[in-house]
Design an enzyme around this catalytic site. Structure first.
Site, PDB file in Angstrom:
ATOM      1  CE  LYS A   9       7.734 -17.815  31.141  1.00 25.05           C
ATOM      2  NZ  LYS A   9       6.842 -16.937  30.525  1.00 25.05           N
ATOM      3  CB  SER A  25      14.591 -35.827  38.313  1.00 24.37           C
ATOM      4  OG  SER A  25      15.743 -36.391  37.995  1.00 24.37           O
ATOM      5  CE1 TYR A  58      13.167 -36.460  41.229  1.00 24.90           C
ATOM      6  CE2 TYR A  58      11.472 -37.688  39.675  1.00 24.90           C
ATOM      7  CZ  TYR A  58      12.595 -37.829  40.567  1.00 24.90           C
ATOM      8  OH  TYR A  58      13.477 -38.665  40.495  1.00 24.90           O
TER       9      TYR A  58
END
Length: 118
Positions: A9, A25, A58
């Site tokens: 995180k 992305s 991603y």
């Protein structure tokens, strides 16, 4: 049986750029990616603190030490420079792995500098 758990995180990172014309992305400073344990092209979930938008894409490495957090392609519509976001990844663990698992949590400060690693 495999169960899904938080792997990494990046908490309260600041969006530094939004590029609608890029093919897609999330650009993350390479140093931040490495500290979080996020690999290039790994799926990430992004939560925008400012507007509530949630999406997945991603990760691609940005310039090391730049502090870059960039929304690219369609994601650029879901945040703006200056917005605070949370970036998370998940992993699948067996019951035996759960007890030893510790996610990496990076608390971010001004200029997307890592203030603390939990």
């Amino acid at each position: 049986m495999l169960r899904e758990f938080l792997k990494a995180k990046i908490h309260r990172a600041t969006i530094t750029e939004a590029n609608l014309d890029y093919h897609g992305s999330l650009t993350i400073d390479q140093e931040i990616m490495e500290k979080a344990g996020i690999a290039p092209n790994e799926r990430v979930h992004v939560f925008n603190i400012n507007n509530g938008a949630r999406f997945e894409t991603y990760a691609i490495p940005g310039e090391r030490g730049s502090g870059t957090i960039g929304l690219n392609g369609a994601a650029a519509r879901l945040g703006a420079p200056g917005d605070l976001i949370i970036i998370v990844t998940y992993c699948y663990l067996t019951d035996e792995e759960i007890a030893q698992h510790q996610p990496r949590v990076l608390l971010m400060g001004k200029g997307n500098r890592i203030e603390e690693v939990l």
